[in-house]
Scaffold this active site. Structure first.
Site, PDB file in Angstrom:
ATOM      1  N   TRP A 146       0.820  -1.227   0.000  1.00  0.00           N
ATOM      2  CA  TRP A 146       0.000   0.000   0.000  1.00  0.00           C
ATOM      3  C   TRP A 146       0.845   1.263   0.000  1.00  0.00           C
ATOM      4  CZ3 TRP A 146      -4.448  -1.135   4.076  1.00  0.00           C
ATOM      5  CH2 TRP A 146      -5.185  -2.243   3.633  1.00  0.00           C
ATOM      6  N   LYS A 147       2.141   1.115   0.182  1.00  0.00           N
ATOM      7  CA  LYS A 147       3.055   2.271   0.204  1.00  0.00           C
ATOM      8  C   LYS A 147       2.535   3.316   1.196  1.00  0.00           C
ATOM      9  CE  LYS A 147       4.482   0.985  -4.403  1.00  0.00           C
ATOM     10  NZ  LYS A 147       4.979   1.351  -5.723  1.00  0.00           N
ATOM     11  N   GLY A 155       1.109  -2.642  -6.275  1.00  0.00           N
ATOM     12  CA  GLY A 155       1.029  -1.312  -5.674  1.00  0.00           C
ATOM     13  C   GLY A 155      -0.351  -0.708  -5.880  1.00  0.00           C
ATOM     14  N   GLY A 156      -0.467   0.154  -6.879  1.00  0.00           N
ATOM     15  CA  GLY A 156      -1.699   0.916  -7.129  1.00  0.00           C
ATOM     16  C   GLY A 156      -2.971   0.085  -7.101  1.00  0.00           C
ATOM     17  N   GLU A 167      10.900  -6.577  -9.412  1.00  0.00           N
ATOM     18  CA  GLU A 167      10.136  -5.371  -9.739  1.00  0.00           C
ATOM     19  C   GLU A 167      10.988  -4.463 -10.620  1.00  0.00           C
ATOM     20  OE1 GLU A 167       6.731  -4.717  -6.710  1.00  0.00           O
ATOM     21  OE2 GLU A 167       8.471  -3.575  -6.072  1.00  0.00           O
ATOM     22  N   SER A 194       2.909  -2.502 -12.170  1.00  0.00           N
ATOM     23  CA  SER A 194       1.675  -2.301 -12.927  1.00  0.00           C
ATOM     24  C   SER A 194       0.870  -3.589 -13.133  1.00  0.00           C
ATOM     25  CB  SER A 194       1.975  -1.618 -14.272  1.00  0.00           C
ATOM     26  OG  SER A 194       2.565  -0.351 -14.053  1.00  0.00           O
ATOM     27  N   GLY A 239       4.255   1.757 -11.151  1.00  0.00           N
ATOM     28  CA  GLY A 239       3.413   2.951 -11.148  1.00  0.00           C
ATOM     29  C   GLY A 239       3.346   3.659 -12.484  1.00  0.00           C
TER      30      GLY A 239
HETATM   31  P1  13P Z   1       2.448  -0.614  -9.043  1.00  0.00           P
HETATM   32  O1  13P Z   1       1.640  -1.878  -9.000  1.00  0.00           O
HETATM   33  O2  13P Z   1       1.690   0.598  -8.633  1.00  0.00           O
HETATM   34  O3  13P Z   1       3.180  -0.457 -10.348  1.00  0.00           O
HETATM   35  O4  13P Z   1       3.601  -0.780  -7.908  1.00  0.00           O
HETATM   36  C1  13P Z   1       4.368  -1.928  -7.878  1.00  0.00           C
HETATM   37  C2  13P Z   1       5.139  -1.937  -6.622  1.00  0.00           C
HETATM   38  O5  13P Z   1       6.032  -1.136  -6.420  1.00  0.00           O
HETATM   39  C3  13P Z   1       4.774  -2.936  -5.606  1.00  0.00           C
HETATM   40  O6  13P Z   1       5.739  -3.026  -4.605  1.00  0.00           O
END
Ligand code: 13P
Length: 272
Positions: free
Chosen positions: A29-30, A253-254, A186, A232, A192
């Site tokens: 979730w950052k 992430g998102g 990653e 992504s 993102g």
């Molecule tokens: P996104 O899925 O938003 O590209 O982020 C990936 C991520 O950094 C998961 O740790």
């Protein structure tokens, strides 16, 4: 249906040993969601993912929300992880959170060495290595992130960077310890950006990582370690990514910030 990850190269072994790596979908979730929002999201996920047992599901909220989210997740099929930790257990280390504190808050997992930490907070292979040691010492499963940035990919350094991250971050661990880890590939250029690595691009690096693990600890360890892809990931591309033999899950992430999109990824994983 349990997802079995079989390898053509292991054909001679298949009769004796079936390689099972359970798919793991984790949401990073950052720096998003306060306590109330975090609890609302996991309550939604609990309903959407009820009864899923063939895929490991994990959420990684901010530190301040961990214990409330742990309460909400008690007795469910959804695991909890921190997004980072410090390697000392306690002491004069202002602002840090340790492995025992993550355990105390209810975590089973911890993300270590995320590219955003490498990029913005001075994380190095050496600090990642120390953090993995601390996580394992306290029974947390480390999700260790590796991956190249755009300039490195474009200048043909992808494999060199990934090799450096894997060999040096995972240096000095026994086979038994390494088996407990999860590696997340990653590619920074895919994080993102909406620009997912193609399944073939991701598979190429995942297979490379598995070969590095084999070189370090032998085939049994290499076959046991789960390697997630992150960058992504969304419901629409999950199935295709996870159909690759060495992609054992996703670090999201998102798309992990909403119940429907994260549950859609879990459904995609179940369907592959
Ligand atoms: P996104 O899925 O938003 O590209 O982020 C990936 C991520 O950094 C998961 O740790």
């Amino acid at each position: 249906m349990i997802a079995l990850r079989l390898h053509k190269s292991d054909a001679h072994l298949i009769r004796k040993v079936v390689i099972v790596r359970k798919i793991i979908i984790a949401g990073n979730w950052k720096l998003n969601k306060n306590i109330k929002e975090a609890v609302e999201l996991v309550n939604d996920l609990k309903a959407r993912c009820a009864g899923v047992t063939d895929v490991d599901i994990v959420v990684c909220p901010v530190f301040t929300a961990l214990s409330k989210v742990a309460e909400a997740l008690k007795g469910t099929n959804i695991g909890l992880g921190g997004q980072d930790l410090y390697w000392q257990d306690a002491g004069a280390f202002t602002g840090e959170v340790s492995a025992p504190l993550l355990k105390d808050a209810g975590c089973q997992y911890v993300i270590i060495g995320h590219s955003e930490r490498r990029q913005f907070f001075g994380e190095t292979n050496e600090t990642v290595n120390n953090k993995i040691k601390a996580a394992l010492a306290h029974g947390l499963i480390p999700i260790v992130c590796v991956g190249e940035n755009l300039a490195e990919r474009e200048s043909g350094k992808t494999f060199a960077v990934v090799q450096d991250h894997v060999e040096n971050s995972l240096k000095g661990f026994s086979a038994q310890e390494t088996e407990k880890m999860i590696v997340a590939y990653e590619p920074v250029w895919a994080i993102g950006t909406g620009k997912t690595a193609t399944p073939a691009q991701a598979q190429e690096v995942h297979s490379f990582i598995r070969k590095l693990l084999e070189k370090m600890h032998g085939q049994a360890v290499a076959n046991a370690v789960r390697i997630q892809y992150g960058g992504s990931v969304k419901a629409e591309n999950t199935r295709e990514l996870l159909s690759q033999p060495d992609i054992d899950g996703a670090l999201v992430g998102g798309a992990s910030l909403k119940g429907d999109s994260f549950a859609g990824i879990v459904q995609g994983a179940l369907a592959q």
